[in-house]
Scaffold this motif. Sequence first.
Motif, PDB file in Angstrom:
ATOM      1  N   ASN A 278       0.885  -0.984   0.054  1.00 43.42           N
ATOM      2  CA  ASN A 278      -0.428  -0.458   0.036  1.00 43.42           C
ATOM      3  C   ASN A 278       1.059   1.740   0.204  1.00 43.42           C
ATOM      4  N   THR A 279       0.701   2.110  -1.276  1.00 43.61           N
ATOM      5  CA  THR A 279       1.768   3.591  -0.837  1.00 43.61           C
ATOM      6  C   THR A 279       0.643   4.580  -0.955  1.00 43.61           C
ATOM      7  N   ASN A 280      -0.574   4.617  -0.036  1.00 42.74           N
ATOM      8  CA  ASN A 280      -1.441   5.675  -0.077  1.00 42.74           C
ATOM      9  C   ASN A 280      -1.323   5.978   1.420  1.00 42.74           C
ATOM     10  N   THR A 281      -0.438   7.071   1.112  1.00 39.14           N
ATOM     11  CA  THR A 281       0.085   8.065   2.495  1.00 39.14           C
ATOM     12  C   THR A 281      -0.774   8.713   3.472  1.00 39.14           C
ATOM     13  N   THR A 282      -2.565   8.655   2.822  1.00 41.32           N
ATOM     14  CA  THR A 282      -3.444   9.192   3.864  1.00 41.32           C
ATOM     15  C   THR A 282      -3.805   9.229   5.471  1.00 41.32           C
ATOM     16  N   ASN A 283      -4.130   7.810   5.251  1.00 36.99           N
ATOM     17  CA  ASN A 283      -4.133   7.574   7.184  1.00 36.99           C
ATOM     18  C   ASN A 283      -4.660   8.137   7.722  1.00 36.99           C
ATOM     19  N   LYS A 284      -5.595   7.929   7.853  1.00 36.47           N
ATOM     20  CA  LYS A 284      -6.725   8.715   8.033  1.00 36.47           C
ATOM     21  C   LYS A 284      -7.742   7.773   9.133  1.00 36.47           C
ATOM     22  N   GLN A 285      -7.704   7.876  10.575  1.00 35.31           N
ATOM     23  CA  GLN A 285      -8.075   7.231  11.675  1.00 35.31           C
ATOM     24  C   GLN A 285      -9.371   7.027  11.420  1.00 35.31           C
ATOM     25  N   TRP A 286      -9.837   5.201  11.317  1.00 30.84           N
ATOM     26  CA  TRP A 286     -10.727   5.268  11.262  1.00 30.84           C
ATOM     27  C   TRP A 286     -11.863   4.312   9.138  1.00 30.84           C
ATOM     28  N   GLY A 287     -10.433   5.054   9.137  1.00 30.34           N
ATOM     29  CA  GLY A 287     -10.275   5.476   7.060  1.00 30.34           C
ATOM     30  C   GLY A 287     -10.693   3.729   6.389  1.00 30.34           C
TER      31      GLY A 287
ATOM     32  N   GLU B 125      11.047   1.182  11.180  1.00 28.33           N
ATOM     33  CA  GLU B 125       9.073   0.583  11.314  1.00 28.33           C
ATOM     34  C   GLU B 125       8.442   1.764  12.942  1.00 28.33           C
ATOM     35  N   ARG B 126       7.985   2.679  12.897  1.00 25.97           N
ATOM     36  CA  ARG B 126       7.691   3.350  14.759  1.00 25.97           C
ATOM     37  C   ARG B 126       6.064   3.010  14.674  1.00 25.97           C
ATOM     38  N   ALA B 127       5.155   2.394  14.109  1.00 24.55           N
ATOM     39  CA  ALA B 127       3.703   2.377  14.116  1.00 24.55           C
ATOM     40  C   ALA B 127       3.360   3.026  14.503  1.00 24.55           C
ATOM     41  N   ALA B 128       3.526   5.013  14.285  1.00 25.14           N
ATOM     42  CA  ALA B 128       2.578   6.292  14.615  1.00 25.14           C
ATOM     43  C   ALA B 128       1.726   6.326  14.893  1.00 25.14           C
ATOM     44  N   ASP B 129       0.962   5.816  13.284  1.00 26.21           N
ATOM     45  CA  ASP B 129       0.200   6.098  13.306  1.00 26.21           C
ATOM     46  C   ASP B 129      -1.227   5.459  13.829  1.00 26.21           C
ATOM     47  N   TRP B 130      -2.241   6.190  14.132  1.00 20.72           N
ATOM     48  CA  TRP B 130      -3.366   5.920  15.256  1.00 20.72           C
ATOM     49  C   TRP B 130      -5.150   5.128  13.897  1.00 20.72           C
ATOM     50  N   ALA B 131      -4.528   3.825  13.343  1.00 19.67           N
ATOM     51  CA  ALA B 131      -5.569   3.717  12.833  1.00 19.67           C
ATOM     52  C   ALA B 131      -7.114   3.097  12.636  1.00 19.67           C
ATOM     53  N   GLY B 132      -7.663   3.521  13.999  1.00 24.32           N
ATOM     54  CA  GLY B 132      -8.490   2.903  14.339  1.00 24.32           C
ATOM     55  C   GLY B 132      -9.065   2.089  15.397  1.00 24.32           C
ATOM     56  N   PHE B 133      -9.673   1.011  15.428  1.00 27.53           N
ATOM     57  CA  PHE B 133      -8.710  -0.675  16.691  1.00 27.53           C
ATOM     58  C   PHE B 133      -7.661  -0.921  16.924  1.00 27.53           C
ATOM     59  N   GLY B 134      -7.387  -0.116  18.348  1.00 23.23           N
ATOM     60  CA  GLY B 134      -6.585  -0.629  19.418  1.00 23.23           C
ATOM     61  C   GLY B 134      -5.768   0.941  18.616  1.00 23.23           C
ATOM     62  N   SER B 135      -4.591   0.533  19.970  1.00 25.84           N
ATOM     63  CA  SER B 135      -3.851   2.047  19.841  1.00 25.84           C
ATOM     64  C   SER B 135      -2.778   1.545  19.112  1.00 25.84           C
ATOM     65  N   PRO B 136      -2.163   2.900  18.720  1.00 20.11           N
ATOM     66  CA  PRO B 136      -0.461   2.622  18.161  1.00 20.11           C
ATOM     67  C   PRO B 136       0.735   1.970  18.553  1.00 20.11           C
ATOM     68  N   SER B 137       1.912   1.791  17.998  1.00 23.67           N
ATOM     69  CA  SER B 137       2.792   0.857  18.523  1.00 23.67           C
ATOM     70  C   SER B 137       2.685  -0.493  18.137  1.00 23.67           C
ATOM     71  N   ARG B 138       1.630  -1.492  17.497  1.00 24.93           N
ATOM     72  CA  ARG B 138       2.193  -1.733  16.586  1.00 24.93           C
ATOM     73  C   ARG B 138       1.447  -1.976  15.264  1.00 24.93           C
ATOM     74  N   THR B 139       2.238  -2.473  14.152  1.00 23.19           N
ATOM     75  CA  THR B 139       1.374  -1.588  12.718  1.00 23.19           C
ATOM     76  C   THR B 139      -0.545  -2.692  13.141  1.00 23.19           C
ATOM     77  N   SER B 140      -1.651  -1.994  13.007  1.00 20.19           N
ATOM     78  CA  SER B 140      -2.709  -2.081  12.941  1.00 20.19           C
ATOM     79  C   SER B 140      -2.744  -3.506  12.180  1.00 20.19           C
ATOM     80  N   ILE B 141      -3.329  -4.211  12.215  1.00 23.86           N
ATOM     81  CA  ILE B 141      -3.784  -5.607  12.043  1.00 23.86           C
ATOM     82  C   ILE B 141      -5.517  -5.330  11.542  1.00 23.86           C
ATOM     83  N   PHE B 142      -5.891  -4.847  12.095  1.00 22.37           N
ATOM     84  CA  PHE B 142      -7.392  -4.202  11.948  1.00 22.37           C
ATOM     85  C   PHE B 142      -8.172  -3.599  10.609  1.00 22.37           C
ATOM     86  N   ASP B 143      -7.427  -2.461  10.593  1.00 22.45           N
ATOM     87  CA  ASP B 143      -7.902  -0.994   9.926  1.00 22.45           C
ATOM     88  C   ASP B 143      -6.355  -0.694   8.272  1.00 22.45           C
ATOM     89  N   TYR B 144      -7.241   0.127   7.721  1.00 23.56           N
ATOM     90  CA  TYR B 144      -6.586   0.357   6.178  1.00 23.56           C
ATOM     91  C   TYR B 144      -5.526   1.475   6.444  1.00 23.56           C
TER      92      TYR B 144
END
Length: 552
Positions: A17-26, A388-407
């Motif tokens: 995925n090359t999209n850098t938008t990283n909208k929470q719950w996107g 990789e820092r996994a700093a973006d808040w993807a949606g479900f769950g908090s950052p620090s892990r790369t999200s397995i739940f969200d886009y």
Amino acid sequence: MSEKIVIYQALVRLFGNTNTTNKQWGSKEENGVGKFNDFTDKALAGIKELGVTHVWYTGVLHHATTTDYTAIGVDNDNPAVVKGRAGSPYAVKDYYNVDPDLAEDPANRLEEFKALVARTHKAGLKVIIDIVPNHVARHYKSTSKPTGVKDFGEEDDTSVTYARDNNFYYNPDEAFRLPEGIWGSYEEYPAKWTGNDCRASQPSITDWYETVKLNYGIRPDGVEDFDPIPDTWQKMRDIALYWLAMGVDGFRFDMAEMVPVAFWHYLNSTIKAQYSEALLIAEVYNPQLYRAYLHEGKMDYLYDKIQLYDSLRAIVSEGASTDSIAPIQRDLADIAPAMLHFLENHDEQRIASPEFAGNPWKAVSAMAVSALISNAPVMLYFGQEVGERAADWAGFGSPSRTSIFDYIGVPAHQRWVNNKQFDGGQLSEAEQALRDFYCRLLNLKVRGAYFDLHEHNRAHTPYYNDKVYTFMRIDEGAQWLIAVNFAQYDHFGFDLQLPPYIIGSCFLNDGTYPLQEELYGTNTTTLVVENGIGLVRIELAPLQTLVLKITE
């Protein structure tokens, strides 16, 4: 000696995925989604450059999601029992197909996966996928199952809590209720037990409420009921053989310790009889169960999480003593080659996150120990090699892990992807240097038996301390001395002692032996053997690893 196994875990939904938008719950339209086709020949060559032998394609199986695929005949999932927008890869809803998110043409998704398997093999790599034996999605429904195959639960007697050939456990006369704090409604009657062994008709928000527990013939009171073979055993056997026949080379079995060892003996014996080279890895966290799952359960490898990972993490993030390492290796001496080493995976916090080390370089010594301490396989998680820092808040769950739940996008990894050039063209100098370290480390051909040097030198060597760790690997005709410094700022120098039993194991006579540094090739020193005792002058810069090969 067989080739050392190096596993690269790639979450397919995010890898390309090359999209850098990283909208929470996107949504996937807003934040983008990776595809099977992103693993091009060039991408796979870049993975192999890291010394990788196996790619663990994570999130391949069709799992529950909030994304609408009714156009290809797939039922929508109720968002109340889906974690995140994309959904958990560990809530499988159809074991006989792959996730439509990952295909350019969702209707043709299985053919696209088969093409990925072929490309991976062409690149000289092997394919691992997940099997999740303990639980399935709350709304499991296979639209792709072969003729004659029955879905999980399709023939269950729901009027009883337990029956040997039921696939699920039930609470008769009780309806399922969503956890407090989860909005929406979901109809399930009678209520099924939840995947993490929660028996309540209303699980809590911290339970695996999006999944249901599979029944392997364990009665509610814990009594085993395995004769004749339970229906779930047979269904899981057929699923594993289905994917192996498609060219998959092995499995990572999720939460294997929640499923009885007797089942694993049945399944893995069947697999090995037909696919003797299949690689079977179990997620097991209880050290008291290790030998049962290896010997009875016939697993090839188990996670070394509770012992080596936890110890190395404490050294890196808390400044704990390196004295903890040698006792672990002693405890695991009989099964050490069967313990899979790692510092990151989808369940663990990223090294570079503030919750772990905050700096990916702080863990390079720990990675060196993980990779070099034994013949055990080693694993890295995509993006780990570039910090990789996994700093973006993807949606479900908090950052620090790369999200397995969200886009979501994975920024440091995306800089290596470089608009699908897969050449690291956008990496910073520091990120390039980190990836170079991983390439060098994981391509080293260190082999042989492990011999600890740390405990002897802690007792006998001035200036030697518990911020460094030293050991040897000794093979017929080749010996390596590995010294690592876990300190971020401190330089250490000492005269490392090799006691007589080490010198004897190396078959070295009194004399002087050059030591060639093999990681970067910039440090050389000598081993002096006198009266059967060896001395090596070691100078360790902060966070430095020395891999010294004895030459004659």
